[in-house]
Design a protein around this motif. Sequence first.
Motif, mmCIF file in Angstrom:
data_model
loop_
_atom_site.group_PDB
_atom_site.id
_atom_site.type_symbol
_atom_site.label_atom_id
_atom_site.label_comp_id
_atom_site.label_asym_id
_atom_site.label_seq_id
_atom_site.Cartn_x
_atom_site.Cartn_y
_atom_site.Cartn_z
ATOM 1 N N CYS A 169 0.862 -1.255 -0.243
ATOM 2 C CA CYS A 169 0.000 0.003 -0.094
ATOM 3 C C CYS A 169 0.996 1.139 0.065
ATOM 4 C CB CYS A 169 -0.978 0.127 1.275
ATOM 5 S SG CYS A 169 -0.129 -0.468 2.643
ATOM 6 N N VAL A 170 0.290 2.134 -0.800
ATOM 7 C CA VAL A 170 0.983 3.672 -0.614
ATOM 8 C C VAL A 170 0.974 4.345 0.445
ATOM 9 C CG1 VAL A 170 1.324 5.721 -1.847
ATOM 10 C CG2 VAL A 170 0.523 3.908 -3.295
ATOM 11 N N ARG A 171 -0.086 4.337 1.468
ATOM 12 C CA ARG A 171 -0.152 4.949 2.753
ATOM 13 C C ARG A 171 -0.589 3.560 3.445
ATOM 14 N NH1 ARG A 171 -3.326 10.608 1.603
ATOM 15 N NH2 ARG A 171 -1.744 11.606 0.378
ATOM 16 N N LEU A 172 -0.277 3.692 4.798
ATOM 17 C CA LEU A 172 -0.475 2.642 5.818
ATOM 18 C C LEU A 172 -1.716 2.662 6.079
ATOM 19 C CD1 LEU A 172 2.750 2.697 8.127
ATOM 20 C CD2 LEU A 172 1.927 1.001 6.172
ATOM 21 N N PRO A 173 -2.593 1.937 5.889
ATOM 22 C CA PRO A 173 -4.108 1.923 6.377
ATOM 23 C C PRO A 173 -4.173 1.709 7.948
ATOM 24 C CG PRO A 173 -3.599 -0.160 5.424
ATOM 25 C CD PRO A 173 -2.502 0.480 5.287
ATOM 26 N N LYS A 174 -5.338 1.933 8.317
ATOM 27 C CA LYS A 174 -5.626 1.752 9.912
ATOM 28 C C LYS A 174 -6.030 0.220 10.113
ATOM 29 C CE LYS A 174 -7.015 6.702 10.290
ATOM 30 N NZ LYS A 174 -8.186 7.492 10.696
ATOM 31 N N GLU A 175 -6.590 -0.435 9.208
ATOM 32 C CA GLU A 175 -6.926 -1.892 9.532
ATOM 33 C C GLU A 175 -6.114 -2.616 8.507
ATOM 34 O OE1 GLU A 175 -11.010 -2.212 8.947
ATOM 35 O OE2 GLU A 175 -11.507 -0.753 10.825
ATOM 36 N N ALA A 176 -5.784 -3.940 8.921
ATOM 37 C CA ALA A 176 -5.221 -4.852 7.961
ATOM 38 C C ALA A 176 -5.906 -5.170 6.804
ATOM 39 C CB ALA A 176 -4.937 -6.200 8.790
ATOM 40 N N CYS A 177 -5.344 -5.188 5.452
ATOM 41 C CA CYS A 177 -5.875 -5.347 4.437
ATOM 42 C C CYS A 177 -6.052 -6.979 3.934
ATOM 43 C CB CYS A 177 -5.243 -4.652 3.282
ATOM 44 S SG CYS A 177 -3.435 -5.020 2.895
ATOM 45 N N LEU A 178 -6.471 -7.173 2.747
ATOM 46 C CA LEU A 178 -6.516 -8.519 2.241
ATOM 47 C C LEU A 178 -5.303 -9.271 2.267
ATOM 48 C CD1 LEU A 178 -8.589 -10.644 1.216
ATOM 49 C CD2 LEU A 178 -8.329 -9.787 -1.132
ATOM 50 N N TYR A 179 -4.259 -8.632 1.615
ATOM 51 C CA TYR A 179 -2.987 -9.218 1.700
ATOM 52 C C TYR A 179 -2.596 -9.892 2.995
ATOM 53 C CZ TYR A 179 -2.168 -6.926 -2.844
ATOM 54 O OH TYR A 179 -2.588 -6.639 -4.120
ATOM 55 N N ILE A 190 -0.774 -2.473 11.325
ATOM 56 C CA ILE A 190 -1.368 -2.769 12.635
ATOM 57 C C ILE A 190 -0.444 -3.137 13.783
ATOM 58 C CG2 ILE A 190 -3.451 -3.224 11.495
ATOM 59 C CD1 ILE A 190 -2.884 -6.362 11.921
ATOM 60 N N GLY A 191 1.100 -2.981 13.473
ATOM 61 C CA GLY A 191 1.896 -3.249 14.461
ATOM 62 C C GLY A 191 2.110 -4.939 14.547
#
Length: 572
Positions: A169-179, A190-191
């Motif tokens: 991802c270009v920017r770190l999302p606040k929640e874990a994504c599908l990957y 998410i640490g």
Amino acid sequence: MSGDREGRLPSFVPASELAAATGEGFRTGPDAPGVYLFKSARGEVVYVGKARSLRRRVLDHLRARIEKDGTILAQSSSVEFVPTANEREALLLEASLVKQYQPPYNVLLKDDRSYPYLAVTVGEEFPRVLLVRRPRRRPGILLFGPYTSAREARSVEQLLGDLLQLRRCVRLPKEACLYYHLKVCSAPCIGAIDATAYRTQVDRAVAILRGNAGPVRPDLEEEMRKASGREEFERAALLRDALRGLDALSERQHVIGRGSGRADVLALAYPQHAESLRVAVGLVRVEDGEVRGTEPHLVQVPADDIPEPGEVLRQFLAQYYGGQLTPPERIYIAGPRPAGMDDTLEELFAARGVEVQFRPTGRFSSLARLAERLARATVDQVTPGPAPREVLRALQTLVELPTIPNRIEGVDISLFQGYEAVGSLVVFERGAPKKSEYRRFRIRGVEGTNDFAMVAEVVRRRYSRRIAEEEILPDLLLIDGGAGQVGAAVAALEELGAKDRIPVVGLAKREEELYFPDRSVPLKPNPNLPPMLLLRAVRDESHRFAVTYHRTRRRIRLREEFDRVTPKGSPG
């Protein structure tokens, strides 16, 4: 070498300049992959091309089969060759040279959009691996490439992302994504992984991109086989393309790789043919890890006293770098350090902080091999022709002949396990083979493996007829062998009363020693001397001709034996 020799050695000349001046500009080139450069009379690069076979591609140009209007040839006066280890290396070198020279007749490859690169964003807290088309060298970005196809680059990008679980991802999302749920991302967002552990994975990715894929290759090959066995063909194809991409990474390090600043890579090449009284220096210019230019240079050498490598290097370094205000930071020279170089290097480079290294290692060893191929192609691409008269005079002095050896005849014997023994005789006139006068002999009067007696038989049969018919005799008879073979040839000539009419010398393989009838100790001249190159050419041609005839005789014999044991009418 004498101290005044260096002052008498002519100056080095760019190969294109000498080729244009002597009319040898359009040569056919070696039958090897590589890059060729058409140059104008001013030495400007007009066109850069790559080829699987340099010889065939340049012949296509000369026959106007590639360019319809002949524009490239009209603007060119010479062509130079840079042989490479393989086609991929030729393609990458072509891209680098086109971007550097910007030749007017290269319509493609003039910007970096032609080939994709992979970039590692090491300046970010959690770096990514990206495919880029317009790479820019700036802080926080590591570039690897170019790749020969976008498919290879994407497969390596995806492989590293999946294998090492790097973020996409270009920017770190606040929640874990599908990957993350597919277990192909370690989810630093998410640490789920700390910065230190993530950086370790990035370092592994960088190591792989730098060509150190050895530890992961067996696992990838095994996984590809398993995926194919499970009929997961899409996954197997991805792994296959990734492995090819890793091969591309390894091969591109030969031509383009990491590095900073300027460096020159040099190599020497001595002639392999007597008609080339030249020594070449191949120079490869490297800037910021990329090949930015190739420069072959030639110097004329005397036929009777060819200079040692140290002498050639001293002159080239003094001539080429002596007047440069800004020399490269490093100079790499292929081969061992010649004796007596310390004073020259101290005078030219010590005060300017230039580092000179002989026998380079690592990536620069590959570039040194490229420089060696460049030098070899340059010195070998002399228009074939007879040996210059000074070579024949030097041979007369070396062998102590009463006349210039305008006609040389060579004799060799070939046999296998004592049967089908044959002899050959080749003729060289003014240093060039005269194939119309080659002769073959079936050995008739010798049983077993008596090589000396076979030489005597060939000499006796050859010259008894020529003496009787008052045909021209050779100025030198060269025997492939040592003291025994020479003695047998002289004894045969003595029987014919021609011992004093035909000078004889033997040239033995391995040590390349010269054997004379009246000397107990062989002569060991410099094997790179042009007269020695001429003698070796005669010896090798007589050997080739003998072996070819021997193989023909063996095939005939085997066929005759087969016909004898095969009943008529049986299927064959």
